[in-house]
Design a protein around this motif. Sequence first.
Motif, PDB file in Angstrom:
ATOM      1  N   UNK A 111      24.702  26.643  44.512  1.00 54.92           N
ATOM      2  CA  UNK A 111      24.449  26.780  45.942  1.00 54.92           C
ATOM      3  C   UNK A 111      23.510  25.675  46.413  1.00 54.92           C
ATOM      4  N   UNK A 112      22.465  25.388  45.647  1.00 52.32           N
ATOM      5  CA  UNK A 112      21.577  24.290  46.015  1.00 52.32           C
ATOM      6  C   UNK A 112      22.344  22.979  46.001  1.00 52.32           C
ATOM      7  N   UNK A 113      23.247  22.808  45.039  1.00 49.18           N
ATOM      8  CA  UNK A 113      24.111  21.631  45.007  1.00 49.18           C
ATOM      9  C   UNK A 113      24.870  21.494  46.316  1.00 49.18           C
ATOM     10  N   UNK A 114      25.471  22.601  46.766  1.00 49.58           N
ATOM     11  CA  UNK A 114      26.248  22.564  47.996  1.00 49.58           C
ATOM     12  C   UNK A 114      25.381  22.216  49.205  1.00 49.58           C
ATOM     13  N   UNK A 115      24.181  22.787  49.256  1.00 53.01           N
ATOM     14  CA  UNK A 115      23.273  22.486  50.363  1.00 53.01           C
ATOM     15  C   UNK A 115      22.878  21.013  50.340  1.00 53.01           C
ATOM     16  N   UNK A 116      22.588  20.487  49.154  1.00 51.08           N
ATOM     17  CA  UNK A 116      22.203  19.076  49.031  1.00 51.08           C
ATOM     18  C   UNK A 116      23.340  18.156  49.485  1.00 51.08           C
ATOM     19  N   UNK A 117      24.567  18.488  49.133  1.00 50.71           N
ATOM     20  CA  UNK A 117      25.692  17.664  49.566  1.00 50.71           C
ATOM     21  C   UNK A 117      25.837  17.700  51.088  1.00 50.71           C
ATOM     22  N   UNK A 118      25.589  18.860  51.693  1.00 50.61           N
ATOM     23  CA  UNK A 118      25.598  18.943  53.153  1.00 50.61           C
ATOM     24  C   UNK A 118      24.499  18.069  53.754  1.00 50.61           C
ATOM     25  N   UNK A 119      23.330  18.078  53.139  1.00 50.75           N
ATOM     26  CA  UNK A 119      22.219  17.265  53.625  1.00 50.75           C
ATOM     27  C   UNK A 119      22.526  15.775  53.488  1.00 50.75           C
ATOM     28  N   UNK A 120      23.186  15.407  52.391  1.00 51.48           N
ATOM     29  CA  UNK A 120      23.569  14.002  52.220  1.00 51.48           C
ATOM     30  C   UNK A 120      24.468  13.553  53.368  1.00 51.48           C
ATOM     31  N   UNK A 121      25.377  14.439  53.778  1.00 53.50           N
ATOM     32  CA  UNK A 121      26.242  14.114  54.895  1.00 53.50           C
ATOM     33  C   UNK A 121      25.450  13.891  56.179  1.00 53.50           C
ATOM     34  N   UNK A 122      24.478  14.768  56.433  1.00 50.59           N
ATOM     35  CA  UNK A 122      23.668  14.646  57.642  1.00 50.59           C
ATOM     36  C   UNK A 122      22.803  13.391  57.614  1.00 50.59           C
TER      37      UNK A 122
ATOM     38  N   UNK B 119      23.564  10.694  56.036  1.00 53.50           N
ATOM     39  CA  UNK B 119      24.451   9.543  55.828  1.00 53.50           C
ATOM     40  C   UNK B 119      24.170   8.837  54.503  1.00 53.50           C
ATOM     41  N   UNK B 120      23.901   9.651  53.480  1.00 52.29           N
ATOM     42  CA  UNK B 120      23.742   9.124  52.121  1.00 52.29           C
ATOM     43  C   UNK B 120      25.116   9.167  51.454  1.00 52.29           C
ATOM     44  N   UNK B 121      25.645   8.045  51.004  1.00 59.36           N
ATOM     45  CA  UNK B 121      26.967   8.055  50.360  1.00 59.36           C
ATOM     46  C   UNK B 121      26.973   8.921  49.102  1.00 59.36           C
ATOM     47  N   UNK B 122      28.019   9.724  48.952  1.00 60.21           N
ATOM     48  CA  UNK B 122      28.147  10.622  47.794  1.00 60.21           C
ATOM     49  C   UNK B 122      29.526  10.470  47.185  1.00 60.21           C
TER      50      UNK B 122
END
Length: 283
Positions: free
Chosen positions: A204-215, A217-220
Amino acid sequence: MEKMILNGEMKDRSEIRIDIEDRGYQFGDGVYEVIRIYNGLLFAGDMHIKRLFQSAELISISIPYTQEELMEQLKRLVKTNDLQSGIIYLQYTRGVSPRSHAFPFHQVEPVYVAYTKEMPAAKGEKAAVRAVTAEDIRWLRCNIKSLNLLGNILAKEEAVKAGCEEAIQHRGDIVTEGSSSNVFIAANGAIKTHPANNLILNGITRQVVLQLCGKLEIPVQEEAFTMEELLKADEVFYTSTGVEVTGISEVDGKIIGNGQTGPLTQKLQQAFCQEIERQCGRI
Protein backbone atom coordinates in the motif's frame (compact mmCIF):
# COMPACT_ATOMS: atom_id res chain seq x y z
CA MET A 1 -8.69 -3.13 29.40
CA GLU A 2 -7.52 -3.41 25.79
CA LYS A 3 -10.15 -4.67 23.39
CA MET A 4 -9.76 -6.99 20.40
CA ILE A 5 -12.17 -8.25 17.76
CA LEU A 6 -12.96 -11.94 17.39
CA ASN A 7 -15.39 -12.81 14.61
CA GLY A 8 -16.93 -9.35 14.68
CA GLU A 9 -17.37 -9.15 18.47
CA MET A 10 -15.42 -6.77 20.70
CA LYS A 11 -13.76 -8.68 23.54
CA ASP A 12 -11.10 -8.22 26.21
CA ARG A 13 -7.77 -9.74 25.21
CA SER A 14 -8.08 -12.21 28.10
CA GLU A 15 -11.31 -13.54 26.58
CA ILE A 16 -9.85 -14.41 23.19
CA ARG A 17 -9.56 -18.13 22.49
CA ILE A 18 -8.43 -19.69 19.20
CA ASP A 19 -9.09 -23.38 18.51
CA ILE A 20 -6.02 -25.63 18.16
CA GLU A 21 -7.40 -26.83 14.80
CA ASP A 22 -7.71 -23.36 13.34
CA ARG A 23 -6.21 -23.73 9.85
CA GLY A 24 -4.30 -20.49 10.25
CA TYR A 25 -2.45 -21.99 13.20
CA GLN A 26 -1.76 -25.36 11.57
CA PHE A 27 -1.26 -24.41 7.90
CA GLY A 28 -0.88 -20.64 7.70
CA ASP A 29 -4.13 -20.89 5.74
CA GLY A 30 -5.23 -17.29 5.85
CA VAL A 31 -4.57 -13.67 4.92
CA TYR A 32 -3.82 -10.52 6.87
CA GLU A 33 -3.32 -6.75 6.77
CA VAL A 34 -1.52 -4.16 8.87
CA ILE A 35 -2.98 -0.65 8.79
CA ARG A 36 -1.20 2.43 10.15
CA ILE A 37 -3.04 4.76 12.53
CA TYR A 38 -2.24 8.47 12.76
CA ASN A 39 -4.24 10.79 15.02
CA GLY A 40 -6.72 8.00 15.61
CA LEU A 41 -7.47 7.65 11.89
CA LEU A 42 -6.74 4.79 9.46
CA PHE A 43 -4.21 5.79 6.81
CA ALA A 44 -5.08 4.39 3.36
CA GLY A 45 -7.57 2.14 5.13
CA ASP A 46 -9.77 1.61 2.08
CA MET A 47 -6.75 0.43 0.06
CA HIS A 48 -5.77 -2.07 2.76
CA ILE A 49 -9.28 -3.49 3.07
CA LYS A 50 -9.60 -3.80 -0.70
CA ARG A 51 -6.33 -5.77 -0.80
CA LEU A 52 -7.49 -8.00 2.08
CA PHE A 53 -10.61 -8.95 0.09
CA GLN A 54 -8.51 -9.56 -3.03
CA SER A 55 -6.11 -11.84 -1.13
CA ALA A 56 -8.99 -13.71 0.49
CA GLU A 57 -10.69 -14.25 -2.87
CA LEU A 58 -7.48 -15.62 -4.39
CA ILE A 59 -7.39 -18.40 -1.79
CA SER A 60 -11.18 -18.91 -1.73
CA ILE A 61 -11.90 -17.46 1.71
CA SER A 62 -15.25 -15.69 1.88
CA ILE A 63 -15.31 -12.67 4.20
CA PRO A 64 -18.84 -12.35 5.67
CA TYR A 65 -18.86 -8.55 5.70
CA THR A 66 -18.78 -5.82 3.13
CA GLN A 67 -15.62 -3.73 2.92
CA GLU A 68 -17.56 -0.83 4.46
CA GLU A 69 -18.80 -2.96 7.38
CA LEU A 70 -15.29 -4.23 8.12
CA MET A 71 -13.89 -0.71 7.99
CA GLU A 72 -16.48 0.50 10.51
CA GLN A 73 -15.56 -2.33 12.89
CA LEU A 74 -11.89 -1.35 12.74
CA LYS A 75 -12.65 2.32 13.30
CA ARG A 76 -14.70 1.36 16.36
CA LEU A 77 -11.81 -0.76 17.68
CA VAL A 78 -9.38 2.16 17.32
CA LYS A 79 -11.79 4.48 19.11
CA THR A 80 -12.52 1.97 21.89
CA ASN A 81 -8.79 1.48 22.56
CA ASP A 82 -8.18 5.24 22.28
CA LEU A 83 -5.30 4.59 19.88
CA GLN A 84 -3.78 7.77 18.46
CA SER A 85 -0.60 6.45 16.84
CA GLY A 86 0.02 2.82 15.98
CA ILE A 87 -1.27 -0.06 13.88
CA ILE A 88 -4.21 -2.38 13.47
CA TYR A 89 -3.38 -6.01 12.73
CA LEU A 90 -6.22 -8.11 11.32
CA GLN A 91 -6.35 -11.58 9.82
CA TYR A 92 -8.78 -14.06 8.36
CA THR A 93 -8.16 -17.80 8.42
CA ARG A 94 -10.17 -20.45 6.60
CA GLY A 95 -11.59 -21.55 9.93
CA VAL A 96 -11.60 -24.51 12.30
CA SER A 97 -11.64 -28.03 10.88
CA PRO A 98 -10.07 -31.44 11.60
CA ARG A 99 -6.54 -31.39 10.24
CA SER A 100 -6.38 -32.22 6.54
CA HIS A 101 -4.36 -30.54 3.81
CA ALA A 102 -7.35 -30.23 1.48
CA PHE A 103 -10.05 -27.63 2.10
CA PRO A 104 -12.71 -28.84 4.56
CA PHE A 105 -15.46 -30.92 2.94
CA HIS A 106 -18.08 -29.29 5.15
CA GLN A 107 -18.84 -25.58 5.39
CA VAL A 108 -16.74 -23.80 8.01
CA GLU A 109 -16.82 -20.18 9.06
CA PRO A 110 -13.63 -18.13 8.65
CA VAL A 111 -11.98 -16.93 11.85
CA TYR A 112 -11.38 -13.19 12.04
CA VAL A 113 -9.25 -11.42 14.64
CA ALA A 114 -8.05 -7.83 14.93
CA TYR A 115 -6.07 -5.92 17.53
CA THR A 116 -4.29 -2.59 17.92
CA LYS A 117 -0.75 -1.74 18.93
CA GLU A 118 0.84 1.58 19.77
CA MET A 119 3.65 2.81 17.51
CA PRO A 120 5.12 6.31 17.46
CA ALA A 121 4.59 8.29 14.27
CA ALA A 122 7.71 9.15 12.28
CA LYS A 123 8.13 12.81 11.47
CA GLY A 124 9.97 14.11 8.44
CA GLU A 125 13.21 12.62 7.20
CA LYS A 126 14.43 9.38 8.74
CA ALA A 127 18.04 8.23 8.83
CA ALA A 128 19.05 5.80 6.11
CA VAL A 129 19.62 2.17 7.11
CA ARG A 130 21.86 -0.73 6.09
CA ALA A 131 20.68 -3.79 4.15
CA VAL A 132 21.92 -7.15 2.94
CA THR A 133 20.78 -9.21 -0.03
CA ALA A 134 19.21 -12.65 0.26
CA GLU A 135 18.05 -15.23 -2.27
CA ASP A 136 14.27 -15.10 -2.62
CA ILE A 137 13.16 -18.61 -1.65
CA ARG A 138 9.45 -17.86 -1.26
CA TRP A 139 6.55 -19.37 -3.18
CA LEU A 140 5.36 -17.91 -6.49
CA ARG A 141 2.20 -16.18 -5.26
CA CYS A 142 3.78 -13.33 -3.31
CA ASN A 143 0.97 -11.03 -4.49
CA ILE A 144 -1.27 -12.75 -1.91
CA LYS A 145 -0.75 -11.30 1.56
CA SER A 146 -0.93 -14.69 3.21
CA LEU A 147 0.08 -15.91 6.65
CA ASN A 148 2.85 -18.04 5.08
CA LEU A 149 5.82 -15.84 5.96
CA LEU A 150 8.59 -18.32 6.76
CA GLY A 151 10.67 -17.32 3.72
CA ASN A 152 10.36 -13.66 4.73
CA ILE A 153 11.32 -14.48 8.31
CA LEU A 154 14.45 -16.35 7.27
CA ALA A 155 15.52 -13.43 5.07
CA LYS A 156 14.86 -10.92 7.85
CA GLU A 157 16.92 -13.03 10.23
CA GLU A 158 19.86 -12.85 7.79
CA ALA A 159 19.60 -9.07 7.97
CA VAL A 160 19.44 -9.05 11.77
CA LYS A 161 22.48 -11.32 12.06
CA ALA A 162 24.39 -8.94 9.77
CA GLY A 163 23.43 -5.96 11.93
CA CYS A 164 21.15 -4.57 9.21
CA GLU A 165 17.55 -3.41 9.06
CA GLU A 166 16.36 -5.16 5.93
CA ALA A 167 17.10 -8.02 3.53
CA ILE A 168 16.69 -7.21 -0.16
CA GLN A 169 15.54 -10.39 -1.89
CA HIS A 170 16.47 -11.50 -5.39
CA ARG A 171 15.63 -14.40 -7.70
CA GLY A 172 18.91 -15.08 -9.46
CA ASP A 173 20.09 -11.67 -10.67
CA ILE A 174 16.69 -9.96 -10.45
CA VAL A 175 15.80 -7.95 -7.34
CA THR A 176 12.21 -8.55 -6.15
CA GLU A 177 11.47 -6.84 -2.82
CA GLY A 178 12.49 -6.65 0.82
CA SER A 179 11.68 -9.26 3.43
CA SER A 180 8.85 -7.01 4.66
CA SER A 181 8.95 -4.11 2.22
CA ASN A 182 9.12 -2.94 -1.37
CA VAL A 183 12.44 -1.73 -2.78
CA PHE A 184 13.12 1.19 -5.14
CA ILE A 185 16.26 2.44 -6.83
CA ALA A 186 16.94 5.89 -8.26
CA ALA A 187 19.38 6.69 -11.07
CA ASN A 188 19.70 9.81 -13.22
CA GLY A 189 16.62 11.40 -11.64
CA ALA A 190 14.30 8.45 -12.34
CA ILE A 191 12.95 5.71 -10.09
CA LYS A 192 12.66 2.00 -10.82
CA THR A 193 10.82 -0.70 -8.86
CA HIS A 194 9.77 -4.28 -9.60
CA PRO A 195 6.37 -4.53 -11.33
CA ALA A 196 3.38 -5.59 -9.26
CA ASN A 197 3.09 -9.18 -10.45
CA ASN A 198 3.05 -12.52 -8.62
CA LEU A 199 6.68 -12.12 -7.45
CA ILE A 200 6.01 -9.23 -5.07
CA LEU A 201 3.34 -7.93 -2.75
CA ASN A 202 1.88 -4.70 -4.14
CA GLY A 203 2.46 -2.73 -0.95
CA ILE A 204 0.00 0.00 0.00
CA THR A 205 2.84 2.40 0.79
CA ARG A 206 4.35 1.41 -2.56
CA GLN A 207 1.11 2.37 -4.28
CA VAL A 208 0.93 5.70 -2.45
CA VAL A 209 4.56 6.48 -3.34
CA LEU A 210 3.91 5.76 -7.02
CA GLN A 211 0.93 8.14 -6.90
CA LEU A 212 3.15 10.79 -5.31
CA CYS A 213 5.79 10.29 -8.01
CA GLY A 214 3.11 11.06 -10.57
CA LYS A 215 2.12 14.26 -8.77
CA LEU A 216 5.75 15.32 -8.39
CA GLU A 217 6.52 14.42 -12.02
CA ILE A 218 9.26 12.00 -10.98
CA PRO A 219 9.81 9.48 -13.80
CA VAL A 220 9.02 5.90 -12.73
CA GLN A 221 9.69 2.58 -14.41
CA GLU A 222 7.85 -0.42 -12.99
CA GLU A 223 10.22 -3.04 -14.31
CA ALA A 224 12.64 -5.59 -12.95
CA PHE A 225 16.17 -4.43 -12.17
CA THR A 226 19.36 -6.36 -11.53
CA MET A 227 21.66 -6.74 -8.57
CA GLU A 228 24.25 -4.69 -10.46
CA GLU A 229 21.74 -1.85 -10.92
CA LEU A 230 20.93 -2.03 -7.21
CA LEU A 231 24.55 -1.67 -6.14
CA LYS A 232 25.30 1.07 -8.68
CA ALA A 233 22.16 3.13 -8.00
CA ASP A 234 22.35 6.78 -6.98
CA GLU A 235 19.79 6.06 -4.27
CA VAL A 236 18.02 3.04 -2.80
CA PHE A 237 14.97 3.27 -0.54
CA TYR A 238 12.34 0.92 0.79
CA THR A 239 8.70 1.33 1.78
CA SER A 240 6.16 -0.37 4.02
CA THR A 241 3.39 0.47 6.46
CA GLY A 242 5.93 0.34 9.31
CA VAL A 243 8.96 2.12 7.82
CA GLU A 244 6.97 4.47 5.56
CA VAL A 245 9.66 5.78 3.14
CA THR A 246 13.22 5.10 4.34
CA GLY A 247 16.56 5.42 2.56
CA ILE A 248 19.11 2.60 2.37
CA SER A 249 22.68 3.76 2.80
CA GLU A 250 24.54 0.49 2.32
CA VAL A 251 23.87 -2.89 0.68
CA ASP A 252 26.15 -5.86 1.39
CA GLY A 253 28.79 -3.41 2.66
CA LYS A 254 28.64 -1.32 -0.55
CA ILE A 255 27.89 2.37 0.13
CA ILE A 256 24.96 3.67 -1.92
CA GLY A 257 25.46 7.21 -3.24
CA ASN A 258 27.05 9.28 -0.51
CA GLY A 259 25.83 6.97 2.24
CA GLN A 260 22.99 9.29 3.22
CA THR A 261 19.32 9.64 2.35
CA GLY A 262 19.30 10.86 -1.26
CA PRO A 263 17.44 13.93 -2.60
CA LEU A 264 14.69 12.00 -4.39
CA THR A 265 14.08 9.90 -1.30
CA GLN A 266 13.93 13.05 0.84
CA LYS A 267 11.45 14.59 -1.57
CA LEU A 268 9.22 11.52 -1.34
CA GLN A 269 9.52 11.40 2.45
CA GLN A 270 8.28 14.96 2.63
CA ALA A 271 5.47 14.27 0.17
CA PHE A 272 4.47 11.15 2.11
CA CYS A 273 4.25 13.14 5.35
CA GLN A 274 2.06 15.66 3.54
CA GLU A 275 -0.19 12.81 2.36
CA ILE A 276 -0.51 11.56 5.94
CA GLU A 277 -1.50 15.08 7.02
CA ARG A 278 -3.99 15.31 4.17
CA GLN A 279 -5.71 12.07 5.24
CA CYS A 280 -5.20 12.11 9.01
CA GLY A 281 -4.07 15.60 10.08
CA ARG A 282 -0.71 16.89 11.24
CA ILE A 283 1.50 14.41 13.10
